[in-house]
Design a protein around this motif. Structure first.
Motif, PDB file in Angstrom:
ATOM      1  N   GLU A  66       0.848  -1.196   0.000  1.00  0.00           N
ATOM      2  CA  GLU A  66       0.000   0.000   0.000  1.00  0.00           C
ATOM      3  C   GLU A  66       0.882   1.245   0.000  1.00  0.00           C
ATOM      4  O   GLU A  66       2.001   1.215   0.505  1.00  0.00           O
ATOM      5  CB  GLU A  66      -0.877   0.064   1.248  1.00  0.00           C
ATOM      6  N   SER A  67       0.339   2.324  -0.516  1.00  0.00           N
ATOM      7  CA  SER A  67       1.032   3.601  -0.413  1.00  0.00           C
ATOM      8  C   SER A  67       0.926   4.100   1.016  1.00  0.00           C
ATOM      9  O   SER A  67      -0.115   3.926   1.654  1.00  0.00           O
ATOM     10  CB  SER A  67       0.396   4.634  -1.343  1.00  0.00           C
ATOM     11  N   PRO A  68       1.968   4.726   1.565  1.00  0.00           N
ATOM     12  CA  PRO A  68       1.886   5.258   2.927  1.00  0.00           C
ATOM     13  C   PRO A  68       0.748   6.270   3.056  1.00  0.00           C
ATOM     14  O   PRO A  68       0.443   7.016   2.120  1.00  0.00           O
ATOM     15  CB  PRO A  68       3.240   5.937   3.124  1.00  0.00           C
ATOM     16  N   SER A  69       0.111   6.273   4.222  1.00  0.00           N
ATOM     17  CA  SER A  69      -0.994   7.192   4.476  1.00  0.00           C
ATOM     18  C   SER A  69      -1.157   7.359   5.986  1.00  0.00           C
ATOM     19  O   SER A  69      -0.490   6.706   6.774  1.00  0.00           O
ATOM     20  CB  SER A  69      -2.289   6.670   3.860  1.00  0.00           C
ATOM     21  N   TRP A  70      -2.061   8.250   6.365  1.00  0.00           N
ATOM     22  CA  TRP A  70      -2.419   8.468   7.767  1.00  0.00           C
ATOM     23  C   TRP A  70      -3.778   7.843   8.008  1.00  0.00           C
ATOM     24  O   TRP A  70      -4.677   7.985   7.188  1.00  0.00           O
ATOM     25  CB  TRP A  70      -2.440   9.960   8.077  1.00  0.00           C
ATOM     26  N   CYS A  71      -3.936   7.165   9.145  1.00  0.00           N
ATOM     27  CA  CYS A  71      -5.115   6.341   9.354  1.00  0.00           C
ATOM     28  C   CYS A  71      -5.587   6.384  10.801  1.00  0.00           C
ATOM     29  O   CYS A  71      -4.763   6.401  11.729  1.00  0.00           O
ATOM     30  CB  CYS A  71      -4.741   4.908   8.977  1.00  0.00           C
ATOM     31  N   GLY A 109     -21.101   8.378  13.668  1.00  0.00           N
ATOM     32  CA  GLY A 109     -21.367   8.483  12.241  1.00  0.00           C
ATOM     33  C   GLY A 109     -21.280   7.139  11.562  1.00  0.00           C
ATOM     34  O   GLY A 109     -20.666   6.209  12.085  1.00  0.00           O
ATOM     35  N   ILE A 110     -21.936   7.046  10.429  1.00  0.00           N
ATOM     36  CA  ILE A 110     -21.868   5.852   9.588  1.00  0.00           C
ATOM     37  C   ILE A 110     -21.581   6.330   8.167  1.00  0.00           C
ATOM     38  O   ILE A 110     -22.228   7.239   7.666  1.00  0.00           O
ATOM     39  CB  ILE A 110     -23.206   5.072   9.579  1.00  0.00           C
ATOM     40  N   VAL A 111     -20.607   5.702   7.547  1.00  0.00           N
ATOM     41  CA  VAL A 111     -20.270   6.016   6.164  1.00  0.00           C
ATOM     42  C   VAL A 111     -20.478   4.753   5.336  1.00  0.00           C
ATOM     43  O   VAL A 111     -19.986   3.682   5.697  1.00  0.00           O
ATOM     44  CB  VAL A 111     -18.809   6.504   6.039  1.00  0.00           C
ATOM     45  N   VAL A 112     -21.210   4.888   4.245  1.00  0.00           N
ATOM     46  CA  VAL A 112     -21.407   3.787   3.308  1.00  0.00           C
ATOM     47  C   VAL A 112     -20.803   4.221   1.983  1.00  0.00           C
ATOM     48  O   VAL A 112     -21.149   5.272   1.448  1.00  0.00           O
ATOM     49  CB  VAL A 112     -22.908   3.454   3.125  1.00  0.00           C
ATOM     50  N   ASP A 113     -19.873   3.433   1.484  1.00  0.00           N
ATOM     51  CA  ASP A 113     -19.307   3.730   0.175  1.00  0.00           C
ATOM     52  C   ASP A 113     -19.119   2.429  -0.589  1.00  0.00           C
ATOM     53  O   ASP A 113     -19.479   1.356  -0.107  1.00  0.00           O
ATOM     54  CB  ASP A 113     -18.022   4.558   0.281  1.00  0.00           C
ATOM     55  N   PRO A 124      -1.374  11.979   2.668  1.00  0.00           N
ATOM     56  CA  PRO A 124      -2.715  11.544   2.317  1.00  0.00           C
ATOM     57  C   PRO A 124      -3.347  10.787   3.478  1.00  0.00           C
ATOM     58  O   PRO A 124      -2.653  10.149   4.281  1.00  0.00           O
ATOM     59  CB  PRO A 124      -2.493  10.607   1.132  1.00  0.00           C
ATOM     60  N   LEU A 125      -4.669  10.844   3.559  1.00  0.00           N
ATOM     61  CA  LEU A 125      -5.404  10.053   4.527  1.00  0.00           C
ATOM     62  C   LEU A 125      -5.790   8.718   3.892  1.00  0.00           C
ATOM     63  O   LEU A 125      -6.079   8.659   2.689  1.00  0.00           O
ATOM     64  CB  LEU A 125      -6.681  10.770   4.976  1.00  0.00           C
ATOM     65  N   PHE A 126      -5.777   7.658   4.673  1.00  0.00           N
ATOM     66  CA  PHE A 126      -6.278   6.357   4.238  1.00  0.00           C
ATOM     67  C   PHE A 126      -7.730   6.559   3.798  1.00  0.00           C
ATOM     68  O   PHE A 126      -8.463   7.335   4.411  1.00  0.00           O
ATOM     69  CB  PHE A 126      -6.182   5.381   5.418  1.00  0.00           C
ATOM     70  N   PRO A 127      -8.184   5.929   2.709  1.00  0.00           N
ATOM     71  CA  PRO A 127      -9.519   6.233   2.171  1.00  0.00           C
ATOM     72  C   PRO A 127     -10.668   6.162   3.179  1.00  0.00           C
ATOM     73  O   PRO A 127     -11.506   7.068   3.225  1.00  0.00           O
ATOM     74  CB  PRO A 127      -9.686   5.203   1.050  1.00  0.00           C
ATOM     75  N   ALA A 128     -10.734   5.114   3.989  1.00  0.00           N
ATOM     76  CA  ALA A 128     -11.831   5.015   4.968  1.00  0.00           C
ATOM     77  C   ALA A 128     -11.726   6.131   6.005  1.00  0.00           C
ATOM     78  O   ALA A 128     -12.733   6.685   6.446  1.00  0.00           O
ATOM     79  CB  ALA A 128     -11.835   3.644   5.634  1.00  0.00           C
ATOM     80  N   THR A 129     -10.508   6.488   6.392  1.00  0.00           N
ATOM     81  CA  THR A 129     -10.298   7.592   7.335  1.00  0.00           C
ATOM     82  C   THR A 129     -10.748   8.903   6.719  1.00  0.00           C
ATOM     83  O   THR A 129     -11.413   9.711   7.369  1.00  0.00           O
ATOM     84  CB  THR A 129      -8.815   7.661   7.757  1.00  0.00           C
ATOM     85  N   ALA A 130     -10.399   9.123   5.453  1.00  0.00           N
ATOM     86  CA  ALA A 130     -10.829  10.353   4.769  1.00  0.00           C
ATOM     87  C   ALA A 130     -12.346  10.441   4.729  1.00  0.00           C
ATOM     88  O   ALA A 130     -12.920  11.510   4.947  1.00  0.00           O
ATOM     89  CB  ALA A 130     -10.242  10.396   3.363  1.00  0.00           C
ATOM     90  N   ASN A 131     -13.015   9.324   4.462  1.00  0.00           N
ATOM     91  CA  ASN A 131     -14.476   9.328   4.427  1.00  0.00           C
ATOM     92  C   ASN A 131     -15.070   9.705   5.777  1.00  0.00           C
ATOM     93  O   ASN A 131     -16.067  10.416   5.843  1.00  0.00           O
ATOM     94  CB  ASN A 131     -15.011   7.975   3.984  1.00  0.00           C
ATOM     95  N   ILE A 132     -14.467   9.242   6.848  1.00  0.00           N
ATOM     96  CA  ILE A 132     -14.978   9.562   8.184  1.00  0.00           C
ATOM     97  C   ILE A 132     -14.689  11.013   8.549  1.00  0.00           C
ATOM     98  O   ILE A 132     -15.563  11.730   9.030  1.00  0.00           O
ATOM     99  CB  ILE A 132     -14.374   8.613   9.245  1.00  0.00           C
ATOM    100  N   LEU A 133     -13.463  11.458   8.328  1.00  0.00           N
ATOM    101  CA  LEU A 133     -13.055  12.780   8.809  1.00  0.00           C
ATOM    102  C   LEU A 133     -13.390  13.916   7.859  1.00  0.00           C
ATOM    103  O   LEU A 133     -13.621  15.039   8.299  1.00  0.00           O
ATOM    104  CB  LEU A 133     -11.557  12.789   9.108  1.00  0.00           C
ATOM    105  N   ARG A 134     -13.406  13.653   6.558  1.00  0.00           N
ATOM    106  CA  ARG A 134     -13.630  14.717   5.579  1.00  0.00           C
ATOM    107  C   ARG A 134     -14.843  14.487   4.705  1.00  0.00           C
ATOM    108  O   ARG A 134     -15.434  15.430   4.202  1.00  0.00           O
ATOM    109  CB  ARG A 134     -12.418  14.857   4.649  1.00  0.00           C
TER     110      ARG A 134
END
Length: 141
Positions: A32-37, A73-77, A120-130
């Motif tokens: 994986e590419s490095p990210s923040w999670c 919160g709940i995120v569905v993607d 970059p933020l990890f995708p699931a983290t980005a969905n929650i935080l942003r």
């Protein structure tokens, strides 16, 4: 639309310290590419979101005395055409500081102001935080 794979059910743990900062791990996992999670992961059979959050937080950061977990919160993607449901579970930091307990996944834990999140933020983290505009997001105070 028909999905050929079962949904992914997970949690992202939003740990806040006394100053309102959010805990993020420097994720450097092979392949994986490095990210923040956020700490988090899959909900196991028999767990609810809160229990999964407490377990994942303990496993990934060593924190075992955080405040009462609360689904905020709940995120569905649909990454790669697969349904993913991620619950944001918020806790306050207890007395135990975060530690790197899974060095094959995380290199460090750091605190960030919610208005100055790293990239970059990890995708699931980005969905929650942003939020990313393509996910369904339900939040409650």
């Amino acid at each position: 639309m028909t999905y050929s794979q079962p949904p992914i059910i997970g949690v992202g743990v939003v740990v806040r310290d006394a100053d309102g900062r959010i805990l993020l791990g420097r994720r450097e996992k092979a392949g994986e590419s490095p990210s923040w999670c956020l700490p988090g992961g899959a909900v196991e059979p028999g767990e609810d979101f809160e229990a999964a959050a407490v377990r994942e937080l303990r496993e990934e950061s060593g924190i075992d005395d955080a405040g009462e977990p609360r689904v905020t919160g709940i995120v569905v993607d649909h990454p790669d055409g697969r349904v993913r449901v991620t619950a944001a579970v918020t806790v306050t930091l207890g007395a135990t500081p975060p530690a790197v307990t899974e060095p094959r996944v995380f290199r460090a834990w750091e605190w960030f102001d919610p208005g100055a999140l790293p990239d970059p933020l990890f995708p699931a983290t980005a969905n929650i935080l942003r939020g990313d505009g393509s996910s369904y997001r339900v939040t409650r105070p």
